[in-house]
Design a protein around this motif. Structure first.
Motif, PDB file in Angstrom:
ATOM      1  N   SER A  61      -2.212   5.016  -0.916  1.00  0.00           N
ATOM      2  CA  SER A  61      -3.619   4.577  -1.226  1.00  0.00           C
ATOM      3  C   SER A  61      -3.545   3.869  -2.395  1.00  0.00           C
ATOM      4  CB  SER A  61      -4.557   5.681  -1.164  1.00  0.00           C
ATOM      5  OG  SER A  61      -4.749   6.417   0.140  1.00  0.00           O
ATOM      6  N   SER A 111       0.467   5.985   3.449  1.00  0.00           N
ATOM      7  CA  SER A 111      -1.130   5.954   3.316  1.00  0.00           C
ATOM      8  C   SER A 111      -1.487   7.182   3.773  1.00  0.00           C
ATOM      9  CB  SER A 111      -1.237   4.555   4.226  1.00  0.00           C
ATOM     10  OG  SER A 111      -2.456   4.385   4.047  1.00  0.00           O
ATOM     11  N   SER A 123      -6.874  -5.275  -2.080  1.00  0.00           N
ATOM     12  CA  SER A 123      -6.684  -5.731  -0.580  1.00  0.00           C
ATOM     13  C   SER A 123      -7.528  -6.816  -0.095  1.00  0.00           C
ATOM     14  CB  SER A 123      -6.917  -4.454   0.538  1.00  0.00           C
ATOM     15  OG  SER A 123      -8.200  -4.239   0.292  1.00  0.00           O
ATOM     16  N   LEU A 181       0.739  -1.230   0.249  1.00  0.00           N
ATOM     17  CA  LEU A 181       0.031   0.130  -0.110  1.00  0.00           C
ATOM     18  C   LEU A 181       0.862   1.415  -0.061  1.00  0.00           C
ATOM     19  CD1 LEU A 181      -2.984   1.061   0.219  1.00  0.00           C
ATOM     20  CD2 LEU A 181      -2.759   1.315   2.717  1.00  0.00           C
ATOM     21  N   ASP A 182       0.892   2.090  -1.055  1.00  0.00           N
ATOM     22  CA  ASP A 182       1.670   3.210  -1.135  1.00  0.00           C
ATOM     23  C   ASP A 182       0.668   4.420  -1.580  1.00  0.00           C
ATOM     24  OD1 ASP A 182       3.740   5.110  -1.457  1.00  0.00           O
ATOM     25  OD2 ASP A 182       4.538   3.839  -3.209  1.00  0.00           O
ATOM     26  N   LEU A 226      -9.156  -2.058   6.994  1.00  0.00           N
ATOM     27  CA  LEU A 226      -8.760  -2.429   5.604  1.00  0.00           C
ATOM     28  C   LEU A 226      -9.485  -3.602   4.957  1.00  0.00           C
ATOM     29  CD1 LEU A 226      -4.937  -2.448   5.787  1.00  0.00           C
ATOM     30  CD2 LEU A 226      -6.337  -0.926   4.502  1.00  0.00           C
ATOM     31  N   VAL A 236      -2.997   0.505  -4.047  1.00  0.00           N
ATOM     32  CA  VAL A 236      -2.592  -1.087  -3.599  1.00  0.00           C
ATOM     33  C   VAL A 236      -2.172  -1.764  -4.914  1.00  0.00           C
ATOM     34  CG1 VAL A 236      -3.267  -2.946  -2.253  1.00  0.00           C
ATOM     35  CG2 VAL A 236      -4.337  -0.892  -1.686  1.00  0.00           C
ATOM     36  N   LEU A 239       4.542  -2.269   8.806  1.00  0.00           N
ATOM     37  CA  LEU A 239       4.259  -0.820   8.391  1.00  0.00           C
ATOM     38  C   LEU A 239       5.595   0.108   8.383  1.00  0.00           C
ATOM     39  CD1 LEU A 239       2.242   1.728   8.609  1.00  0.00           C
ATOM     40  CD2 LEU A 239       2.449   1.676  11.236  1.00  0.00           C
ATOM     41  N   ALA A 254      -6.751   0.574  11.342  1.00  0.00           N
ATOM     42  CA  ALA A 254      -6.081  -0.168   9.826  1.00  0.00           C
ATOM     43  C   ALA A 254      -6.270  -1.536  10.224  1.00  0.00           C
ATOM     44  CB  ALA A 254      -4.942   0.294   9.296  1.00  0.00           C
ATOM     45  N   SER A 300       2.241  -4.612   3.502  1.00  0.00           N
ATOM     46  CA  SER A 300       3.181  -3.719   3.854  1.00  0.00           C
ATOM     47  C   SER A 300       2.676  -2.361   3.443  1.00  0.00           C
ATOM     48  CB  SER A 300       4.542  -3.955   3.283  1.00  0.00           C
ATOM     49  OG  SER A 300       4.695  -3.778   1.867  1.00  0.00           O
ATOM     50  N   VAL A 301       2.799  -1.343   4.283  1.00  0.00           N
ATOM     51  CA  VAL A 301       2.294  -0.062   4.153  1.00  0.00           C
ATOM     52  C   VAL A 301       3.560   0.816   4.000  1.00  0.00           C
ATOM     53  CG1 VAL A 301       0.854   1.782   5.079  1.00  0.00           C
ATOM     54  CG2 VAL A 301       0.110  -0.545   5.325  1.00  0.00           C
ATOM     55  N   GLU A 311       5.382   3.543   7.430  1.00  0.00           N
ATOM     56  CA  GLU A 311       4.954   4.759   7.629  1.00  0.00           C
ATOM     57  C   GLU A 311       5.332   5.238   8.887  1.00  0.00           C
ATOM     58  OE1 GLU A 311       4.652   7.891   6.838  1.00  0.00           O
ATOM     59  OE2 GLU A 311       3.205   7.596   5.338  1.00  0.00           O
TER      60      GLU A 311
END
Length: 551
Positions: free
Chosen positions: A481, A498, A487, A478-479, A505, A483, A516, A529, A494-495, A518
């Motif tokens: 928003s 976001s 999802s 997830l980059d 999710l 994907v 994560l 999430a 992996s985020v 971020e």
């Protein structure tokens, strides 16, 4: 890649059978205590089905990837395998049976169900290599020093038979470099006879020896008429006798293991006539057949060399082959994504040469780059070169490599960190006595991936191949928003970045891993999430700036 998924399912079934975990599974299936024995039997039957499927999948050659019926069946196998991770019950057993019947009903068979057609497969791989050479041989840049070094190894130095190895990841131009040197007049004049053989992963001993003999003797009038019918022992004897009195140059291209060398070594004469053997390989273990002073490891092109090569292919008709200012920004970003890989630069540059120099078109192409590599037929050579190493990893090691795709580009992955994640995911198999730890096995996996030039030091290959495989195997990123896959289907997420998340999710009840990256998220963001995560095994919040777990 499906055998990697099946491997995980088999491990989990084995861990469950005969243990207290069976009771928990029985509960999930809604079984009464009196039905646990039946559940046990069902699980054992499912285990058998999966073992047979795994054995079948491991024998399927790469050419099966062009069989649409097989691909459709394979996708369903993956889905059932993922469902088996969630719950093992009679319904899945029926689905497995139906899938087998479906395969039989439509006659889905690959080379006689596991029979590998070596000649077809080798010719297919050789076609990829030849295409690569034709594409970039006329525009070789940045390897002048490597060319001079290789020429020196061949025509100077000791009189003893010498092995020279050229190692590097797929697409770096190993074959192109060696072929250019192989064709040089000064090299041709130095040796009496020559042979170039693509060994590949699935070579055939007879084909290998016959190919070498025919090439070595093509200028001779005494080529034996019965070479095609000679047995292995006769071929070896004939080869050894012929080479005894000749100064030869033999190229063993795309060699994946030492197995072929066990066969060839005794037949390749050690007489002191200055003979040379060149091996190109992705594998460090194979490259070490040559002494250290005769080993070359190819590197990616520098920024200037990469740009010059790209412009020569993308703008061949413009004066000076210079990039128009209108697309210069996006052209630089595209070249940066290629990260110095000659094959990718040439293929993508050639593709873009057909586009008008309009900013909106190049902008659009840049944002579709990963999709283009995975789906555009013009980039098949790039995809094939990058996929070869991944496809021939053992099942568990494939999963470990794909897990690296959850990390951001240019992120340095710490060995101990990734190994702990693999262990938690049950990707690491137990071996032998208890003195062999899971960490030690994980370190072997990591070393094997690095030896195959899939990881360079601790940096991930980021040319899109790993991303494509991650998508198909339910590893999601997830980059901002965006994907990489739905999802709802993700098993591991992996985020990287976001936007704010107002709801849990979608499809989170299937997620096993949540990593994560971020920094600027709050505890409430993490709590929201992960609200639907019911089967979570791995939770990594190392980069999050939170002071307590939000649960």
């Amino acid at each position: 890649m499906a055998e990697a998924v099946v491997s995980v399912v088999l491990q989990k079934i084995a861990a469950s059978l005969g243990r207290e975990a069976l009771k928990a599974i029985g509960s999930r299936l809604g079984k009464e205590a009196s039905d646990l024995l039946e559940a046990d039997n069902n699980m054992r039957q499912i285990e058998i089905e999966f073992r047979v499927m795994k054995a079948f999948l491991m024998q399927v050659p790469m050419c099966s990837s062009h069989n649409l019926a097989f691909d459709a069946w394979l996708d369903e196998v993956k889905k059932v395998s993922h469902d088996a991770e969630d719950v093992i019950d009679e319904q899945i057993e029926v689905r497995l049976s139906k899938l087998t019947s479906l395969r039989d009903r439509y006659g889905i068979a690959i080379m006689g169900e596991g029979e590998v057609n070596y000649q077809f497969q080798n010719s297919q791989l050789q076609h990829v290599l030849d295409t690569t050479c034709l594409n970039i041989e006329d525009n070789i840049v940045g390897i002048e020093l490597e060319t001079a070094w290789l020429v020196k190894q061949l025509i100077h130095g000791q009189e003893e038979r010498t092995i020279v190895s050229v190692r590097g990841m797929g697409g770096l131009g190993k074959t192109t470099l060696v072929r250019q040197v192989y064709k040089k007049d000064e090299v041709k004049q130095h040796f009496n006879c020559f042979a170039w053989i693509a060994v590949s992963q699935s070579y055939n001993n007879g084909h290998l020896l016959r190919g070498i003999l025919k090439q070595l003797q093509q200028k001779q009038k005494d080529i034996p008429q019965k070479v095609d019918t000679m047995d292995l022992a006769s071929l070896l004897e004939k080869l050894a006798n012929f080479l005894q009195d000749n100064r030869y140059l033999i190229v063993l291209d795309d060699m994946w293991s030492r197995d072929a060398w066990v066969l060839l070594d005794p037949a390749l004469s050690r007489s002191k006539k200055g003979s040379r053997i060149i091996i190109t390989t992705r594998n460090e273990d194979v490259a070490s057949l040559a002494d250290d002073e005769h080993c070359m490891q190819l590197k990616t092109l520098g920024k200037k060399e990469a740009w010059d090569l790209f412009c020569s292919k993308a703008f061949p008709r413009l004066e000076g082959k210079t990039c128009p200012q209108s697309v210069a920004y996006w052209a630089e970003k595209i070249v940066d994504k290629c990260e110095g890989l000659p094959l990718a630069i040439v293929a993508i540059g050639s593709l873009l040469s057909r586009k008008k120099p309009y900013e909106n078109e190049w902008n659009s192409f840049y944002h579709q780059l990963v999709w283009q590599i995975g789906n555009n037929p013009d980039l098949n050579a790039v995809r094939n070169a990058l996929d070869l190493s991944i496809n021939y990893l053992p099942g568990n090691v494939k999963n470990c490599f794909l897990y690296c795709g959850l990390f951001p580009e240019d992120h340095q992955i710490r060995g101990e960190e990734i190994i702990r994640l693999w262990i938690t995911e049950d990707f690491i198999e137990e071996r032998g006595p208890t003195s062999i730890t899971m960490e030690e096995v994980g370190a072997e996996y990591l070393n094997e991936i690095a030896q195959r030039s899939l990881l360079q030091v601790v940096q991930r290959d980021a040319y899109g191949s790993c991303k494509q495989k991650c998508t198909s195997e339910k590893f999601s990123v997830l980059d901002n928003s965006r994907v990489t896959m739905h999802s709802r289907e993700a098993r591991r997420l992996s985020v990287l970045k976001s936007d704010s998340i107002t709801d849990a999710l979608e499809g989170g009840e299937k997620i096993r891993s949540f990593i994560l990256f971020e920094y600027g998220v709050s505890s409430s963001w993490v709590q929201t999430a992960t609200g639907n995560f019911k089967l979570l095994r791995v939770l990594s919040l190392r980069f999050a700036e939170i002071t307590k777990l939000p649960f």
